[in-house]
Design an enzyme around this catalytic site. Sequence first.
Site, PDB file in Angstrom:
ATOM      1  N   ASP A 186       0.814  -1.215   0.000  1.00 51.20           N
ATOM      2  CA  ASP A 186       0.000   0.000   0.000  1.00 51.20           C
ATOM      3  C   ASP A 186       0.847   1.265   0.000  1.00 51.20           C
ATOM      4  O   ASP A 186       2.032   1.260   0.380  1.00 51.20           O
ATOM      5  CB  ASP A 186      -0.894   0.035   1.241  1.00 51.20           C
ATOM      6  N   HIS A 206       3.569  -2.387   3.202  1.00 53.90           N
ATOM      7  CA  HIS A 206       3.643  -1.036   2.648  1.00 53.90           C
ATOM      8  C   HIS A 206       5.003  -0.837   1.985  1.00 53.90           C
ATOM      9  O   HIS A 206       6.042  -0.996   2.653  1.00 53.90           O
ATOM     10  CB  HIS A 206       3.443   0.010   3.756  1.00 53.90           C
TER      11      HIS A 206
END
Length: 497
Positions: free
Chosen positions: A304, A446
């Site tokens: 992400d 992430h």
Amino acid sequence: MERKNHPRGTRNSRREMKKNVFSKKITFISILTISIILICGGVYATYAMQHKPKEASELEDNSYYEQKEAALLTKIRESQKHEELESTEQEKTDGLIQTLTYEPIASDSIPQLLATKTELTTLMASIEKDSPKETAIKLVGHIKMLKINENVVGYQPVVDIYTWNYNAEDWYKKTELGQNTAFMNQKTKQPLTLQDIFMSESNILAVQQVIEQKLLSESPDGNAIIDSILNMPKISLDGTSFTYHPDAISLGLPENPTGKKEIMLDYKEIAGYVNPEFVDPASIKEVLPKPLDPNKKYISLTFDDGPNPETTPRLLDILKEKGVKATFFMLGQNVVKHEALVKRVAEEGHEVASHSYSHPQLTGVDAQRVKDEVQKTDKAIYHAIGKLPTDFRPPYGAVNKDVAKIIGKPIIQWSVDSQDWQSHNAQAIIKRIDETAYNDTIVLMHDIHPETVDAVATVIDRLRGEGYEILPSNDLLGKKAKPLHMYYGSKDERPVQ
């Protein structure tokens, strides 16, 4: 020596003799030529008399024609007896044109029968009008039943045209088909509907995504029309016109910048969103994704908040070295800044998906803000790679039904949280995934954190050591995830409440 002189009369008589001989030759040649012409003309006339086409007026005296006509009519009527639709015959003769119209007896079982009959009548009248009046013709109009599968049948106007060939002394056949076919749901005995074909609002929303991408791809400049395409009213199950085909469907379009009023979609383009019971099975057989092997273990790595020019390139290098494909849920504001990096992600075979534009909690903002967050990211990603993202991950995983409907994409959640956003420690990330990973799950990481990138190579090695095959989330979900649904793994699908 004495010169002899011939009398003048002798010379004249010789000239006359020569003239007479020449005249006789001319007369003989003329007579011979005329004779040859007459002989040839007689031969040609005899040939022509023997081979001339029979005029229409001669048909009444032609027993051979009568036999062929009787045989044809018997064949036509026998053929109609074996049709699945039992019918009655209506016959009409106008000069040399005979029409036979077969009307179904069980008319209540045929949807839109009046429209189908009207089209058949119009088609026959048009053919009769354009037919030559001096030629014997049989027009046979009937409604043909087309069986697509156990659940779908169609009814199509058909006109068989039989024309008498005077030289060949036989009938020549061709067939004209009506443009419209009425299809029926055999289960309900009602006309086929979009509800039959697509089953749910979530599936029709998925088809909307395919339509948007197709309109953009077919445009000479997608970036010039993308705003209008993304704001085009949604198609719906009960308000959209359509034309059904066994292997494709034509859908009516709202007003849009392309000027198109309808779009044709092969079922293979939308195979994951159509009801296979109502289409030709062969049309989707080759494109349906194969189910995951139940004897194998699968997992998906997702990243992400990127792309980040400091960390994402290093992550891509590791994934390439390991031969792993992942899913990147990108923020639109970062896509705009780093288009070349987004393009690299796509070109290396990873999935580019949306994570909103600026990462707000979408359940806490108004509907217009939600729409802006989605569309601005769609535009940014399209501008970078020429494709709209098909999947969406809401920031913080926060979503409700109203938000999901505005998003209009499958909601991809996660079932394994690496907690890299909290620990910022490579060993802690590795340990967390080791302890919580299980089959058919989606891992959240992430790509903006250096420690996550530091951990990825070990994470991949350990997952593979445990027997996992690593797939992008779209592949893990069988390429048939749909809007208004949340996915935590291939076996954990939930409607958004």
